[in-house]
Design a protein around this motif. Structure first.
Motif, PDB file in Angstrom:
ATOM      1  N   ASP A 160     -35.492  16.034  54.774  1.00  0.00           N
ATOM      2  CA  ASP A 160     -34.147  15.851  55.350  1.00  0.00           C
ATOM      3  C   ASP A 160     -33.524  14.522  54.943  1.00  0.00           C
ATOM      4  OD1 ASP A 160     -34.274  18.288  56.741  1.00  0.00           O
ATOM      5  OD2 ASP A 160     -35.338  17.345  58.398  1.00  0.00           O
ATOM      6  N   THR A 161     -33.802  14.075  53.737  1.00  0.00           N
ATOM      7  CA  THR A 161     -33.312  12.770  53.288  1.00  0.00           C
ATOM      8  C   THR A 161     -32.641  12.919  51.934  1.00  0.00           C
ATOM      9  OG1 THR A 161     -35.152  11.708  54.432  1.00  0.00           O
ATOM     10  CG2 THR A 161     -33.923  10.366  52.868  1.00  0.00           C
ATOM     11  N   LEU A 162     -31.412  12.433  51.854  1.00  0.00           N
ATOM     12  CA  LEU A 162     -30.589  12.611  50.663  1.00  0.00           C
ATOM     13  C   LEU A 162     -30.335  11.268  49.988  1.00  0.00           C
ATOM     14  CD1 LEU A 162     -28.816  14.698  49.065  1.00  0.00           C
ATOM     15  CD2 LEU A 162     -26.924  13.992  50.548  1.00  0.00           C
ATOM     16  N   SER A 163     -30.473  11.241  48.674  1.00  0.00           N
ATOM     17  CA  SER A 163     -30.112  10.077  47.874  1.00  0.00           C
ATOM     18  C   SER A 163     -28.855  10.416  47.076  1.00  0.00           C
ATOM     19  CB  SER A 163     -31.245   9.700  46.909  1.00  0.00           C
ATOM     20  OG  SER A 163     -30.796   8.739  45.964  1.00  0.00           O
ATOM     21  N   LEU A 164     -27.851   9.537  47.198  1.00  0.00           N
ATOM     22  CA  LEU A 164     -26.622   9.707  46.436  1.00  0.00           C
ATOM     23  C   LEU A 164     -26.491   8.549  45.447  1.00  0.00           C
ATOM     24  CD1 LEU A 164     -23.993  10.688  49.155  1.00  0.00           C
ATOM     25  CD2 LEU A 164     -25.192  12.205  47.597  1.00  0.00           C
ATOM     26  N   ARG A 165     -26.200   8.872  44.203  1.00  0.00           N
ATOM     27  CA  ARG A 165     -25.883   7.851  43.220  1.00  0.00           C
ATOM     28  C   ARG A 165     -24.376   7.847  43.047  1.00  0.00           C
ATOM     29  NH1 ARG A 165     -25.807   7.302  37.522  1.00  0.00           N
ATOM     30  NH2 ARG A 165     -26.295   9.510  37.291  1.00  0.00           N
ATOM     31  N   VAL A 197     -21.627   3.132  57.865  1.00  0.00           N
ATOM     32  CA  VAL A 197     -22.111   1.992  57.083  1.00  0.00           C
ATOM     33  C   VAL A 197     -23.520   2.295  56.602  1.00  0.00           C
ATOM     34  CG1 VAL A 197     -22.742  -0.446  57.158  1.00  0.00           C
ATOM     35  CG2 VAL A 197     -20.645   0.338  58.287  1.00  0.00           C
ATOM     36  N   PHE A 198     -23.779   2.053  55.312  1.00  0.00           N
ATOM     37  CA  PHE A 198     -25.080   2.325  54.714  1.00  0.00           C
ATOM     38  C   PHE A 198     -25.561   1.116  53.918  1.00  0.00           C
ATOM     39  CE2 PHE A 198     -23.026   6.445  55.074  1.00  0.00           C
ATOM     40  CZ  PHE A 198     -24.022   7.241  55.633  1.00  0.00           C
ATOM     41  N   SER A 199     -26.840   0.826  54.017  1.00  0.00           N
ATOM     42  CA  SER A 199     -27.423  -0.192  53.155  1.00  0.00           C
ATOM     43  C   SER A 199     -27.449   0.313  51.717  1.00  0.00           C
ATOM     44  CB  SER A 199     -28.852  -0.517  53.601  1.00  0.00           C
ATOM     45  OG  SER A 199     -28.853  -1.186  54.840  1.00  0.00           O
ATOM     46  N   ILE A 200     -27.270  -0.593  50.790  1.00  0.00           N
ATOM     47  CA  ILE A 200     -27.379  -0.260  49.363  1.00  0.00           C
ATOM     48  C   ILE A 200     -28.855  -0.291  48.994  1.00  0.00           C
ATOM     49  CG2 ILE A 200     -26.687  -0.888  47.024  1.00  0.00           C
ATOM     50  CD1 ILE A 200     -24.335  -2.437  48.323  1.00  0.00           C
ATOM     51  N   ALA A 201     -29.344   0.779  48.373  1.00  0.00           N
ATOM     52  CA  ALA A 201     -30.775   0.884  48.102  1.00  0.00           C
ATOM     53  C   ALA A 201     -31.171   0.347  46.735  1.00  0.00           C
ATOM     54  CB  ALA A 201     -31.226   2.345  48.222  1.00  0.00           C
ATOM     55  N   ASN A 202     -30.248   0.254  45.802  1.00  0.00           N
ATOM     56  CA  ASN A 202     -30.631  -0.186  44.470  1.00  0.00           C
ATOM     57  C   ASN A 202     -30.386  -1.675  44.285  1.00  0.00           C
ATOM     58  OD1 ASN A 202     -27.774   0.860  44.481  1.00  0.00           O
ATOM     59  ND2 ASN A 202     -27.791  -0.184  42.513  1.00  0.00           N
ATOM     60  N   ALA A 203     -30.812  -2.210  43.159  1.00  0.00           N
ATOM     61  CA  ALA A 203     -30.681  -3.636  42.868  1.00  0.00           C
ATOM     62  C   ALA A 203     -29.313  -3.936  42.249  1.00  0.00           C
ATOM     63  CB  ALA A 203     -31.796  -4.079  41.920  1.00  0.00           C
ATOM     64  N   PRO A 204     -28.838  -5.177  42.383  1.00  0.00           N
ATOM     65  CA  PRO A 204     -27.499  -5.519  41.876  1.00  0.00           C
ATOM     66  C   PRO A 204     -27.321  -5.326  40.376  1.00  0.00           C
ATOM     67  CG  PRO A 204     -28.258  -7.183  43.434  1.00  0.00           C
ATOM     68  CD  PRO A 204     -29.423  -6.274  43.178  1.00  0.00           C
ATOM     69  N   HIS A 205     -28.401  -5.453  39.580  1.00  0.00           N
ATOM     70  CA  HIS A 205     -28.249  -5.366  38.135  1.00  0.00           C
ATOM     71  C   HIS A 205     -28.004  -3.940  37.651  1.00  0.00           C
ATOM     72  CE1 HIS A 205     -32.517  -4.234  38.499  1.00  0.00           C
ATOM     73  NE2 HIS A 205     -32.336  -3.588  37.355  1.00  0.00           N
ATOM     74  N   GLU A 206     -28.257  -2.948  38.490  1.00  0.00           N
ATOM     75  CA  GLU A 206     -28.124  -1.558  38.065  1.00  0.00           C
ATOM     76  C   GLU A 206     -26.658  -1.163  37.946  1.00  0.00           C
ATOM     77  OE1 GLU A 206     -30.995   1.202  39.898  1.00  0.00           O
ATOM     78  OE2 GLU A 206     -31.760  -0.553  40.963  1.00  0.00           O
ATOM     79  N   ALA A 207     -26.394  -0.186  37.078  1.00  0.00           N
ATOM     80  CA  ALA A 207     -25.018   0.172  36.734  1.00  0.00           C
ATOM     81  C   ALA A 207     -24.293   0.909  37.849  1.00  0.00           C
ATOM     82  CB  ALA A 207     -25.015   1.028  35.469  1.00  0.00           C
ATOM     83  N   ASP A 208     -25.039   1.597  38.712  1.00  0.00           N
ATOM     84  CA  ASP A 208     -24.426   2.402  39.763  1.00  0.00           C
ATOM     85  C   ASP A 208     -24.882   1.912  41.139  1.00  0.00           C
ATOM     86  OD1 ASP A 208     -23.376   4.105  37.682  1.00  0.00           O
ATOM     87  OD2 ASP A 208     -25.384   4.988  37.545  1.00  0.00           O
ATOM     88  N   LEU A 209     -24.476   2.609  42.180  1.00  0.00           N
ATOM     89  CA  LEU A 209     -24.896   2.318  43.545  1.00  0.00           C
ATOM     90  C   LEU A 209     -25.696   3.493  44.087  1.00  0.00           C
ATOM     91  CD1 LEU A 209     -21.551   0.881  45.012  1.00  0.00           C
ATOM     92  CD2 LEU A 209     -23.536  -0.415  44.203  1.00  0.00           C
ATOM     93  N   GLN A 210     -26.721   3.193  44.861  1.00  0.00           N
ATOM     94  CA  GLN A 210     -27.531   4.246  45.469  1.00  0.00           C
ATOM     95  C   GLN A 210     -27.493   4.111  46.989  1.00  0.00           C
ATOM     96  OE1 GLN A 210     -31.784   4.064  45.010  1.00  0.00           O
ATOM     97  NE2 GLN A 210     -32.045   6.280  45.216  1.00  0.00           N
ATOM     98  N   ILE A 211     -27.228   5.221  47.640  1.00  0.00           N
ATOM     99  CA  ILE A 211     -27.249   5.315  49.102  1.00  0.00           C
ATOM    100  C   ILE A 211     -28.291   6.351  49.485  1.00  0.00           C
ATOM    101  CG2 ILE A 211     -25.916   5.867  51.172  1.00  0.00           C
ATOM    102  CD1 ILE A 211     -24.987   3.348  49.716  1.00  0.00           C
ATOM    103  N   VAL A 212     -29.157   6.024  50.425  1.00  0.00           N
ATOM    104  CA  VAL A 212     -30.175   6.967  50.896  1.00  0.00           C
ATOM    105  C   VAL A 212     -29.999   7.135  52.396  1.00  0.00           C
ATOM    106  CG1 VAL A 212     -32.627   7.496  51.053  1.00  0.00           C
ATOM    107  CG2 VAL A 212     -31.766   6.193  49.096  1.00  0.00           C
ATOM    108  N   THR A 213     -29.928   8.384  52.861  1.00  0.00           N
ATOM    109  CA  THR A 213     -29.681   8.616  54.282  1.00  0.00           C
ATOM    110  C   THR A 213     -30.395   9.860  54.777  1.00  0.00           C
ATOM    111  OG1 THR A 213     -27.939   8.930  55.953  1.00  0.00           O
ATOM    112  CG2 THR A 213     -27.573   9.935  53.811  1.00  0.00           C
TER     113      THR A 213
END
Length: 382
Positions: A160-165, A197-213
């Motif tokens: 029941d956990t989704l990762s969005l890029r 509001v969601f914490s950002i899961a990936n690192a700043p150097h990466e090209a995109d943003l990842q949200i996991v919820t």
């Protein structure tokens, strides 16, 4: 829900004091003695609304900010005692005294001196409450400029956990541990206008943003998010928050993650690994079942690749017949002692649902960890 209650109670308190203040000024400037007496009686009755509203706003604010170290949260917490003291020690007693003198028709020098004190105290509280409301809006991201992002891909990463890029807006930068506010645009078939509001899961150097919820609750936002197709657009605001790792890392670091609370730690760990600076760090990661553990294989790979990083993963509700080689049970002082050479010396960072964060704070404090060495971030709705 607690955030909404805090906001509503604070707004009621601010409105009531503003109403008291303006009605007092207007009655003094343009009203008769009878009008002034009526206003004073009305203000005294209004205290039965103001005092409970302020109590709820103050209590919920202290609860929501407990253990949090962000500058905006600290500023709000410092203002709260001043607001409470001004209200209880000045405004409330003066409401009784001025109402009594006005009802008797005693509009003497003492009355007007006390009236001036009441107006000054009221203006002070209006200012402090306005600042708290401003900072509260900043914490939710409602005042941050928004940009449009697209869903690049989606993946189920645990039960029941989704990762969005998501696409990263041009010029968008953040620090590991920060968050963003996502809003479903108006006109969307479901959840239009809903935001979280969601914490950002990936690192700043990466090209995109990842949200996991987690997709476990029935909120309109979560349901809409789970059904949105790739290329669908969202509004993003941020970055938000100051839940970041201390720049001075002379002390060991311990991350305590409860369930989906792993997300800001994923950002911190990925960033430190990218910089070759993942040292003196231990992660305690608690989940109900192995299937709930987000990015567990990636975290295990980080542990293998970084001798200065160790992970202790524990399952709290291991079912009979399930295979599991890690710890079982809740994170407690005994578990910390088994894996940390000096359990009182590290800087502890704790993220997860409210009951998990409260339990960790209590356990650490009871174990003798200094409050200055505890950082927390509380997730709701999971």
């Amino acid at each position: 829900m607690k955030t909404r209650i805090h906001a509503i109670a604070g707004a009621i308190g601010l409105f009531m004091i503003l109403l008291f203040w303006t009605s007092t000024v207007l009655s003094e400037l343009f009203g008769t003695y009878e009008t002034i007496a009526y206003v004073k009686g009305w203000i005294l009755m209004g205290m039965f609304i103001l005092i409970p509203a302020m109590a709820v706003a103050g209590g919920s604010g202290m609860f929501l900010g407990r253990g949090r170290t962000e500058k905006l949260v600290s500023a709000k917490q410092k203002r709260m005692p001043i607001i409470a003291a001004t209200g209880l020690l000045i405004l409330l007693p003066l409401a009784f005294v001025l109402e009594g003198k006005a009802s008797e028709g005693t509009f003497d020098t003492t009355f007007y001196v006390l009236q001036a004190v009441e107006l000054i105290a009221g203006a002070l509280n209006l200012t402090l409450m306005g600042l708290n409301m401003r900072d509260g809006l900043k914490l939710t991201g409602r005042t941050s400029p928004a940009a449009t992002v697209s869903i690049l891909d989606r993946e189920t990463v645990a039960n029941d956990t989704l990762s969005l890029r998501l696409s990263k807006p041009s010029g968008f930068t953040f620090e590991p541990g920060q968050a963003v506010r996502l809003t479903i645009p108006q006109g969307s078939p479901t959840g239009a206008g809903e935001a979280r509001v969601f914490s950002i899961a990936n690192a700043p150097h990466e090209a995109d943003l990842q949200i996991v919820t987690r997709i476990r609750d029935s909120s309109p936002f979560k349901q809409a998010l789970s059904s949105m197709a790739e290329s669908a657009e969202l509004q993003i605001a941020g970055p938000l928050g100051n839940f970041t790792r201390d720049t001075n890392q002379s002390q060991p670091t311990v991350f305590l993650a409860g369930g989906i609370g792993i997300t800001p730690f994923l950002s911190m760990l990925r960033d430190a690994d990218h910089r070759g600076d993942l040292n003196q760090t231990t992660l305690f990661y608690s989940n109900r079942s192995p299937a709930d553990a987000v990015m567990l294989s990636e975290l295990q790979a980080l542990e293998v690749a970084n001798p200065g990083f160790s992970m202790v993963s524990t399952i709290t509700d291991l079912e009979k017949g399930q295979t599991w080689e890690g710890e079982t049970g809740y994170i407690d002082a005994a578990m910390l002692s088994r894996h940390l050479p000096e359990p009182k010396s590290p800087i502890f960072y704790c993220v997860g649902p409210g009951n998990f964060v409260s339990a960790m704070q209590g356990m650490l404090t009871t174990s003798g960890v200094k409050a200055a060495n505890i950082r927390v971030e509380q997730f709701g709705g999971y």
